[in-house]
Structure formats: structure tokens, C-alpha cells
Design a protein around this motif. Structure first.
Motif, PDB file in Angstrom:
ATOM      1  N   VAL A   5       0.841  -1.203   0.000  1.00 41.99           N
ATOM      2  CA  VAL A   5       0.000   0.000   0.000  1.00 41.99           C
ATOM      3  C   VAL A   5       0.869   1.243   0.000  1.00 41.99           C
ATOM      4  N   VAL A   6       1.868   1.274   0.861  1.00 38.96           N
ATOM      5  CA  VAL A   6       2.765   2.436   0.916  1.00 38.96           C
ATOM      6  C   VAL A   6       3.454   2.629  -0.432  1.00 38.96           C
ATOM      7  N   THR A  37      -2.869   1.481 -13.255  1.00 43.72           N
ATOM      8  CA  THR A  37      -3.837   0.428 -12.935  1.00 43.72           C
ATOM      9  C   THR A  37      -3.292  -0.534 -11.891  1.00 43.72           C
ATOM     10  N   MET A  38      -2.046  -0.915 -12.018  1.00 43.32           N
ATOM     11  CA  MET A  38      -1.456  -1.835 -11.056  1.00 43.32           C
ATOM     12  C   MET A  38      -1.480  -1.246  -9.643  1.00 43.32           C
ATOM     13  N   ASN A  39      -1.141   0.024  -9.528  1.00 37.89           N
ATOM     14  CA  ASN A  39      -1.126   0.662  -8.219  1.00 37.89           C
ATOM     15  C   ASN A  39      -2.528   0.769  -7.627  1.00 37.89           C
ATOM     16  N   VAL A  40      -3.506   1.115  -8.443  1.00 37.34           N
ATOM     17  CA  VAL A  40      -4.880   1.183  -7.952  1.00 37.34           C
ATOM     18  C   VAL A  40      -5.369  -0.214  -7.572  1.00 37.34           C
ATOM     19  N   ASN A  41      -4.994  -1.224  -8.344  1.00 39.61           N
ATOM     20  CA  ASN A  41      -5.389  -2.602  -8.009  1.00 39.61           C
ATOM     21  C   ASN A  41      -4.811  -3.039  -6.671  1.00 39.61           C
ATOM     22  N   ILE A  42      -3.586  -2.657  -6.391  1.00 43.06           N
ATOM     23  CA  ILE A  42      -2.982  -2.980  -5.085  1.00 43.06           C
ATOM     24  C   ILE A  42      -3.824  -2.364  -3.969  1.00 43.06           C
ATOM     25  N   LEU A  43      -4.208  -1.110  -4.143  1.00 39.38           N
ATOM     26  CA  LEU A  43      -5.005  -0.431  -3.122  1.00 39.38           C
ATOM     27  C   LEU A  43      -6.396  -1.040  -3.021  1.00 39.38           C
ATOM     28  N   ASP A  44      -6.964  -1.424  -4.155  1.00 38.57           N
ATOM     29  CA  ASP A  44      -8.271  -2.098  -4.145  1.00 38.57           C
ATOM     30  C   ASP A  44      -8.182  -3.446  -3.442  1.00 38.57           C
ATOM     31  N   ASP A  45      -7.168  -4.221  -3.769  1.00 40.10           N
ATOM     32  CA  ASP A  45      -7.002  -5.542  -3.163  1.00 40.10           C
ATOM     33  C   ASP A  45      -6.854  -5.453  -1.644  1.00 40.10           C
ATOM     34  N   ALA A  46      -6.229  -4.386  -1.180  1.00 41.58           N
ATOM     35  CA  ALA A  46      -6.037  -4.188   0.258  1.00 41.58           C
ATOM     36  C   ALA A  46      -7.273  -3.566   0.914  1.00 41.58           C
ATOM     37  N   PRO A  52     -11.682   1.854   3.847  1.00 44.80           N
ATOM     38  CA  PRO A  52     -10.448   2.118   4.594  1.00 44.80           C
ATOM     39  C   PRO A  52     -10.590   1.957   6.108  1.00 44.80           C
ATOM     40  N   HIS A  53     -11.716   2.366   6.669  1.00 46.90           N
ATOM     41  CA  HIS A  53     -11.865   2.260   8.124  1.00 46.90           C
ATOM     42  C   HIS A  53     -11.886   0.806   8.598  1.00 46.90           C
ATOM     43  N   GLU A  54     -12.327  -0.099   7.746  1.00 42.08           N
ATOM     44  CA  GLU A  54     -12.346  -1.518   8.111  1.00 42.08           C
ATOM     45  C   GLU A  54     -10.951  -2.137   8.128  1.00 42.08           C
ATOM     46  N   THR A  55      -9.975  -1.434   7.564  1.00 40.04           N
ATOM     47  CA  THR A  55      -8.620  -1.983   7.518  1.00 40.04           C
ATOM     48  C   THR A  55      -7.736  -1.462   8.650  1.00 40.04           C
ATOM     49  N   ILE A  56      -8.286  -0.604   9.517  1.00 38.26           N
ATOM     50  CA  ILE A  56      -7.512  -0.102  10.660  1.00 38.26           C
ATOM     51  C   ILE A  56      -7.167  -1.287  11.566  1.00 38.26           C
ATOM     52  N   LEU A  72      -8.174  10.013  -0.987  1.00 42.75           N
ATOM     53  CA  LEU A  72      -7.468   9.568  -2.197  1.00 42.75           C
ATOM     54  C   LEU A  72      -8.420   8.804  -3.107  1.00 42.75           C
ATOM     55  N   ALA A  73      -9.238   7.950  -2.539  1.00 42.36           N
ATOM     56  CA  ALA A  73     -10.213   7.190  -3.337  1.00 42.36           C
ATOM     57  C   ALA A  73     -11.163   8.127  -4.070  1.00 42.36           C
ATOM     58  N   GLU A  74     -11.640   9.157  -3.386  1.00 43.60           N
ATOM     59  CA  GLU A  74     -12.537  10.132  -4.025  1.00 43.60           C
ATOM     60  C   GLU A  74     -11.864  10.812  -5.200  1.00 43.60           C
ATOM     61  N   ARG A  75     -10.600  11.173  -5.035  1.00 40.67           N
ATOM     62  CA  ARG A  75      -9.860  11.864  -6.101  1.00 40.67           C
ATOM     63  C   ARG A  75      -9.595  10.927  -7.275  1.00 40.67           C
ATOM     64  N   ILE A  76      -9.276   9.678  -6.986  1.00 31.32           N
ATOM     65  CA  ILE A  76      -9.069   8.702  -8.062  1.00 31.32           C
ATOM     66  C   ILE A  76     -10.369   8.499  -8.831  1.00 31.32           C
ATOM     67  N   ASP A  77     -11.479   8.358  -8.125  1.00 31.23           N
ATOM     68  CA  ASP A  77     -12.782   8.206  -8.787  1.00 31.23           C
ATOM     69  C   ASP A  77     -13.090   9.401  -9.675  1.00 31.23           C
ATOM     70  N   ALA A  78     -12.788  10.597  -9.179  1.00 29.40           N
ATOM     71  CA  ALA A  78     -13.068  11.815  -9.956  1.00 29.40           C
ATOM     72  C   ALA A  78     -12.232  11.860 -11.226  1.00 29.40           C
ATOM     73  N   VAL A  79     -10.955  11.523 -11.125  1.00 29.16           N
ATOM     74  CA  VAL A  79     -10.111  11.575 -12.326  1.00 29.16           C
ATOM     75  C   VAL A  79     -10.517  10.490 -13.314  1.00 29.16           C
ATOM     76  N   LEU A  80     -10.925   9.326 -12.819  1.00 33.41           N
ATOM     77  CA  LEU A  80     -11.380   8.278 -13.739  1.00 33.41           C
ATOM     78  C   LEU A  80     -12.690   8.663 -14.413  1.00 33.41           C
ATOM     79  N   SER A  81     -13.545   9.368 -13.707  1.00 36.14           N
ATOM     80  CA  SER A  81     -14.781   9.859 -14.324  1.00 36.14           C
ATOM     81  C   SER A  81     -14.471  10.885 -15.404  1.00 36.14           C
ATOM     82  N   SER A  82     -13.474  11.702 -15.144  1.00 35.28           N
ATOM     83  CA  SER A  82     -13.093  12.743 -16.094  1.00 35.28           C
ATOM     84  C   SER A  82     -12.337  12.181 -17.294  1.00 35.28           C
TER      85      SER A  82
END
Length: 116
Positions: A5-6, A37-46, A52-56, A72-82
């Protein structure tokens, strides 16, 4: 998983890395591959983007980290929508909203690296 994730957040926070690795395909070693895509998939898989709160206590160390990953998720969603869900990396990192992803990733990375 936290190290993965880091690493993914670090890649999302570094425009020079994105240009060099994702666009110019200058990889640090033979057999290496990385893109948006690979980086987003890593974050999705985690599950640090959608829950995110469930992973604390597992992947994330605090509510602050979870909130930063939520932003970060909100910003990624926004850029993918755009740019489009299947847009090429070049299109994604040149989208006017990309800077907001980089900023959110930098903020998240700062918190993630405070806790190791």
C-alpha cells in the motif's frame, strides 16, 4: 500488505516517477512492470480505497490514515470519471484533476510513513 500500500501510494504521489515509469517505461530492473492500474489494483485488493476504516489495525494504523485513503479514493474516482475508466496512463496523468490525486496521495503517504 502495508508495504505494498505504501509503495502504491508513493507511486501515486510522484509525478516524476509516473512519467518515467508509467509513460516512458524506464523500469529499474529487467522484468519490472508498473502502471497506474497496477497501483490502484494494489489499493483495491487491500480494501484501503473502498473500506479504509475496516482496515484499521490490519493494513492501516489509524483513523487519520483511513480518512486520507478515503480522500485519495474520491480523487481517483473523480479523475477516472473525467479521463475515462479505461483511459491510458498518459491521458490520466494529464487530466486537469490529476494534481488532486497527487496531492491526496502525498498527504496519505505522509501519514502512512509516520507509522512505518
Amino acid at each position: 500488505m502495508r508495504a505494498e500500500v505504501v509503495g502504491a501510494v508513493r507511486a501515486l504521489s510522484d509525478p516524476e516517477h509516473q512519467k518515467r515509469v508509467w509513460i516512458e517505461h524506464e523500469y529499474p530492473s529487467a522484468g519490472y512492470f508498473e502502471d497506474f492500474t497496477m497501483n490502484v489494483n494494489i489499493l483495491d485488493d487491500a480494501a484501503v480505497l473502498d473500506r479504509p476504516h475496516e482496515t484499521i489495525g490490519y493494513t492501516l494504523a489509524s483513523a487519520d490514515e483511513a480518512e486520507a485513503m478515503g480522500r485519495l479514493a474520491e480523487r481517483i474516482d473523480a479523475v477516472l470519471s473525467s479521463a475515462g475508466d479505461n483511459a491510458a496512463d498518459q491521458r490520466i496523468i494529464t487530466d486537469p484533476l490529476w494534481e488532486t490525486v497527487v496531492d491526496a496521495a502525498r498527504a496519505a503517504l505522509q501519514l502512512l510513513t509516520l507509522h512505518g
